[in-house]
Design a protein around this motif. Sequence first.
Motif, short mmCIF file in Angstrom:
data_model
loop_
_atom_site.label_atom_id
_atom_site.label_comp_id
_atom_site.label_asym_id
_atom_site.label_seq_id
_atom_site.Cartn_x
_atom_site.Cartn_y
_atom_site.Cartn_z
N VAL A 9 0.85 -1.19 0.00
CA VAL A 9 0.00 0.00 0.00
C VAL A 9 0.89 1.24 0.00
CG1 VAL A 9 -1.90 1.21 1.13
CG2 VAL A 9 -1.73 -1.28 1.34
N LEU A 10 0.67 2.08 -0.99
CA LEU A 10 1.41 3.33 -1.14
C LEU A 10 0.51 4.49 -0.79
CD1 LEU A 10 2.85 2.60 -4.73
CD2 LEU A 10 3.87 1.98 -2.52
N GLY A 11 1.09 5.52 -0.23
CA GLY A 11 0.32 6.71 0.08
C GLY A 11 0.03 7.57 -1.14
N GLY A 12 0.85 7.41 -2.18
CA GLY A 12 0.66 8.18 -3.41
C GLY A 12 1.46 7.60 -4.55
N LYS A 13 1.16 8.05 -5.75
CA LYS A 13 1.83 7.56 -6.96
C LYS A 13 3.33 7.84 -6.94
CE LYS A 13 1.13 7.64 -11.95
NZ LYS A 13 0.38 8.22 -13.05
N SER A 14 3.73 8.90 -6.27
CA SER A 14 5.15 9.25 -6.22
C SER A 14 5.99 8.22 -5.45
CB SER A 14 5.33 10.63 -5.59
OG SER A 14 4.85 10.64 -4.26
N ASP A 15 5.34 7.30 -4.74
CA ASP A 15 6.05 6.27 -3.98
C ASP A 15 6.46 5.07 -4.84
OD1 ASP A 15 5.56 7.89 -1.79
OD2 ASP A 15 3.93 6.65 -1.00
N ILE A 16 5.95 4.99 -6.05
CA ILE A 16 6.19 3.82 -6.91
C ILE A 16 7.68 3.53 -7.12
CG2 ILE A 16 5.89 2.89 -9.25
CD1 ILE A 16 3.03 4.12 -9.18
N PRO A 17 8.54 4.51 -7.41
CA PRO A 17 9.96 4.18 -7.62
C PRO A 17 10.62 3.52 -6.41
CG PRO A 17 9.48 6.42 -8.36
CD PRO A 17 8.26 5.93 -7.66
N TYR A 18 10.09 3.72 -5.23
CA TYR A 18 10.68 3.15 -4.02
C TYR A 18 10.40 1.66 -3.85
CZ TYR A 18 11.75 7.87 -2.54
OH TYR A 18 12.27 9.14 -2.47
N ILE A 19 9.47 1.12 -4.63
CA ILE A 19 9.12 -0.29 -4.43
C ILE A 19 9.62 -1.21 -5.55
CG2 ILE A 19 7.15 0.21 -2.96
CD1 ILE A 19 5.39 -0.56 -5.48
N GLU A 20 10.41 -0.68 -6.46
CA GLU A 20 10.90 -1.53 -7.56
C GLU A 20 11.66 -2.75 -7.04
OE1 GLU A 20 13.10 1.29 -9.88
OE2 GLU A 20 11.27 2.19 -10.70
N GLY A 21 12.56 -2.55 -6.09
CA GLY A 21 13.29 -3.68 -5.50
C GLY A 21 12.38 -4.62 -4.75
N CYS A 22 11.36 -4.07 -4.12
CA CYS A 22 10.38 -4.89 -3.40
C CYS A 22 9.67 -5.82 -4.37
CB CYS A 22 9.39 -3.97 -2.69
SG CYS A 22 8.10 -4.82 -1.77
N LEU A 23 9.20 -5.28 -5.47
CA LEU A 23 8.46 -6.08 -6.46
C LEU A 23 9.35 -7.17 -7.06
CD1 LEU A 23 6.47 -3.27 -8.31
CD2 LEU A 23 5.79 -4.60 -6.31
N LYS A 24 10.58 -6.80 -7.42
CA LYS A 24 11.51 -7.78 -7.99
C LYS A 24 11.79 -8.91 -7.00
CE LYS A 24 13.82 -4.63 -11.14
NZ LYS A 24 15.00 -3.79 -11.36
N THR A 25 11.94 -8.55 -5.74
CA THR A 25 12.25 -9.55 -4.72
C THR A 25 11.06 -10.47 -4.47
OG1 THR A 25 13.83 -8.00 -3.74
CG2 THR A 25 13.15 -9.87 -2.38
N LEU A 26 9.86 -9.91 -4.40
CA LEU A 26 8.67 -10.76 -4.24
C LEU A 26 8.53 -11.72 -5.42
CD1 LEU A 26 6.11 -8.14 -2.87
CD2 LEU A 26 7.13 -10.04 -1.59
N GLU A 27 8.79 -11.21 -6.63
CA GLU A 27 8.73 -12.07 -7.83
C GLU A 27 9.78 -13.17 -7.76
OE1 GLU A 27 9.02 -9.26 -11.05
OE2 GLU A 27 7.03 -8.43 -10.61
N LYS A 28 10.96 -12.83 -7.31
CA LYS A 28 12.05 -13.81 -7.18
C LYS A 28 11.64 -14.95 -6.26
CE LYS A 28 16.96 -13.97 -5.99
NZ LYS A 28 17.48 -14.33 -7.28
N PHE A 29 10.92 -14.64 -5.19
CA PHE A 29 10.47 -15.66 -4.24
C PHE A 29 9.18 -16.35 -4.68
CE2 PHE A 29 12.91 -13.05 -1.02
CZ PHE A 29 13.92 -13.98 -0.86
N GLY A 30 8.55 -15.85 -5.74
CA GLY A 30 7.30 -16.45 -6.19
C GLY A 30 6.11 -16.10 -5.33
N ILE A 31 6.18 -14.95 -4.68
CA ILE A 31 5.10 -14.49 -3.80
C ILE A 31 4.15 -13.61 -4.61
CG2 ILE A 31 4.55 -13.08 -1.78
CD1 ILE A 31 7.32 -13.96 -0.65
N GLY A 32 2.86 -13.88 -4.50
CA GLY A 32 1.86 -13.07 -5.18
C GLY A 32 1.71 -11.73 -4.47
#
Length: 162
Positions: A9-32
């Motif tokens: 959950v992001l507070g605003g659209k401007s937070d998106i660049p901060y979660i790129e590593g988060c998304l890649k890591t969740l994908e690496k682990f196979g977490i939805g």
Amino acid sequence: MALGKVTIVLGGKSDIPYIEGCLKTLEKFGIGYTVKIISAHRTPEILEEFLKNDDSEVYIAVAGYAAHLPGVIASKTLKPVIGVPLDTSPLMGGLDALLSIVQMPPGIPVATTTVGKAGGTNAAVLAAQILSLKYPELVEKLNEYRNEMKEKIRRANEELNL
């Protein structure tokens, strides 16, 4: 098949660049995962309605400035909440957000990561660790992840040639 479900959950659209590593890591682990933009201050009724109907197992809440989003989510659910403080405020390089997330009252915990983009990656790893209690396949993936980090360091030392 995904191993668990995390909502970021992001507070605003401007937070998106901060979660790129988060998304890649969740994908690496196979977490939805799903990503939502919901403000604790500007859309509290949407946040409350979302949490009532959501089936996520872990929440990652990304916030800067007053950084109330992780705490508000934690107050509305019994599921684990991981807060990622951002250095988006002009005040103290993210210290204000860190303190807002870390200083929760007794009984309403929020696990808190480091400030900024590294915090997003760490939140994904922490979510994997939490979910590994239910999905044992994640234990091996976490071990592989750590071994990859060790191997990177080993290779870096070899490349130094000093």
